[in-house]
Design a protein around this motif. Structure first.
Motif, PDB file in Angstrom:
ATOM      1  N   ARG A 196       0.827  -1.216   0.000  1.00 59.05           N
ATOM      2  CA  ARG A 196       0.000   0.000   0.000  1.00 59.05           C
ATOM      3  C   ARG A 196       0.854   1.256   0.000  1.00 59.05           C
ATOM      4  O   ARG A 196       0.512   2.257  -0.628  1.00 59.05           O
ATOM      5  N   LEU A 197       1.995   1.212   0.683  1.00 49.44           N
ATOM      6  CA  LEU A 197       2.879   2.381   0.676  1.00 49.44           C
ATOM      7  C   LEU A 197       3.546   2.551  -0.691  1.00 49.44           C
ATOM      8  O   LEU A 197       3.670   3.665  -1.194  1.00 49.44           O
ATOM      9  N   PHE A 250      17.544   6.495   1.444  1.00 46.70           N
ATOM     10  CA  PHE A 250      16.711   5.484   0.776  1.00 46.70           C
ATOM     11  C   PHE A 250      17.472   4.869  -0.384  1.00 46.70           C
ATOM     12  O   PHE A 250      18.478   5.408  -0.854  1.00 46.70           O
ATOM     13  N   LYS A 251      16.935   3.746  -0.835  1.00 47.07           N
ATOM     14  CA  LYS A 251      17.527   3.018  -1.971  1.00 47.07           C
ATOM     15  C   LYS A 251      16.502   2.933  -3.098  1.00 47.07           C
ATOM     16  O   LYS A 251      15.316   2.688  -2.837  1.00 47.07           O
ATOM     17  N   THR A 284       9.140   2.864   0.906  1.00 49.80           N
ATOM     18  CA  THR A 284       8.670   1.907   1.912  1.00 49.80           C
ATOM     19  C   THR A 284       9.679   1.836   3.067  1.00 49.80           C
ATOM     20  O   THR A 284      10.861   2.140   2.877  1.00 49.80           O
ATOM     21  N   PRO A 285       9.231   1.394   4.251  1.00 52.45           N
ATOM     22  CA  PRO A 285      10.167   1.311   5.375  1.00 52.45           C
ATOM     23  C   PRO A 285      11.194   0.188   5.225  1.00 52.45           C
ATOM     24  O   PRO A 285      12.140   0.113   6.006  1.00 52.45           O
ATOM     25  N   VAL A 289       5.862  -0.502  14.342  1.00 50.55           N
ATOM     26  CA  VAL A 289       6.506   0.652  13.713  1.00 50.55           C
ATOM     27  C   VAL A 289       5.986   0.871  12.283  1.00 50.55           C
ATOM     28  O   VAL A 289       5.686   1.996  11.885  1.00 50.55           O
ATOM     29  N   TYR A 290       5.840  -0.213  11.507  1.00 47.58           N
ATOM     30  CA  TYR A 290       5.326  -0.071  10.143  1.00 47.58           C
ATOM     31  C   TYR A 290       3.867   0.416  10.192  1.00 47.58           C
ATOM     32  O   TYR A 290       3.437   1.217   9.373  1.00 47.58           O
TER      33      TYR A 290
END
Ligand code: TMP
Ligand code: ASP
Length: 256
Positions: free
Chosen positions: A53-54, A187-188, A207-208, A242-243
């Motif tokens: 969803r993210l 981020f990657k 995304t995390p 956390v997510y």
């Protein structure tokens, strides 16, 4: 969409990948999570759906900002249809603050920090920093321009283009996260090349699993509070909690 008319291609750390009858790819986001090149593994219920969803949310925002991505659509929660470009075998890491392997490699004497940057977690990197790693080797390894060029993984213009694209993505993510009280530490991203050589953003974004997010209020008080996979890497918190918190913060502002 049933899997019977698809060909299974491969499984990544968190996704299973299939080819659809019309030559696109289907990503199935699973509940798997790994760290340290697969040495640490676990599964968390509903993790796949949150990541899916993210990723869908960020692809929508980036496409609206004219960032060319591989995203096509989502037939069901946890499944995403994307184009099937040739994947460029280089992962691109954009950093805004010192964290993770940058600090580790600095402490091991393997990398220098830009002039004036403090060697500590959370120190700002003025103007940011971009790094490249291998994608298809057993363990991701930092690579420099020379190696990328000599292996023909990208030409000079392509390196420039993806550096610019990554900066634009960084600016858009930072802008969207700011109002949610979230700092983007790093981020990657990955890129692909279409048949006409056009470059597009591939894999997943925002995304995390693939970003380091920090709670802004705590960060400003000098406390690193991760809203990402660092809690799993370091064993400092529950990944689902956390997510879920990250998802809630983004969902509260925008219908996802
Ligand atoms: P690093 O500090 O471990 O090099 O990671 C930098 C960023 O890239 C961090 O947000 C996590 C992300 N990342 C991935 O998504 N996949 C990977 O395989 C690696 C090494 C990093
Ligand atoms: N994603 C990488 C792995 O699973 C590294 C990491 O995120 O820590 O090994």
């Amino acid at each position: 969409m049933s899997k019977s008319n698809m060909t299974y291609l491969s499984s990544g750390k968190a996704k299973d990948i299939y080819e659809t009858a019309d030559g696109n790819l289907l990503f199935e986001f699973t509940d798997r999570v790994t760290a340290f090149d697969g040495k640490k593994r676990a599964e968390y219920q509903e993790k796949g759906e949150i990541i899916y969803r993210l990723a869908e949310y960020w692809f929508g925002i980036l496409e609206a900002e004219k960032v060319h991505t591989h995203y096509i659509g989502c037939p069901t929660p946890t499944r995403m249809i994307v184009r099937h470009p040739d994947i460029i075998p280089v992962e691109v890491i954009r950093r805004n603050y010192v964290a993770g392997s940058l600090l580790r490699r600095y402490e091991a004497g393997e990398v220098k920090l830009p002039e004036g940057v403090k060697p500590e977690e959370g120190a700002p990197l003025p103007g940011g920093m971009i790094e490249f790693t291998t994608k298809f080797e057993e363990v991701d390894r930092p690579v420099d321009m020379e190696e990328i060029l000599s292996n023909n993984w990208m030409n000079g213009l392509e390196i420039e283009h993806i550096t610019d694209m990554t900066s634009r993505i960084n600016t858009i993510l930072i802008r969207e996260l700011y109002d949610r009280g979230i700092i983007l530490a790093d981020f990657k991203v990955e890129y692909g090349r279409e048949k006409n050589s056009e470059i597009l953003l591939a894999d997943e974004v925002g995304t995390p699993d693939g970003c380091r997010f920090r709670d802004k209020t705590e960060f400003e008080d000098g406390v690193i509070s991760s809203l990402d996979k660092d809690v799993f890497r370091k064993g400092t918190g529950d990944l689902s909690t956390v997510y879920g918190e990250l998802f809630k913060r983004l969902q509260n502002q925008e219908e996802m």
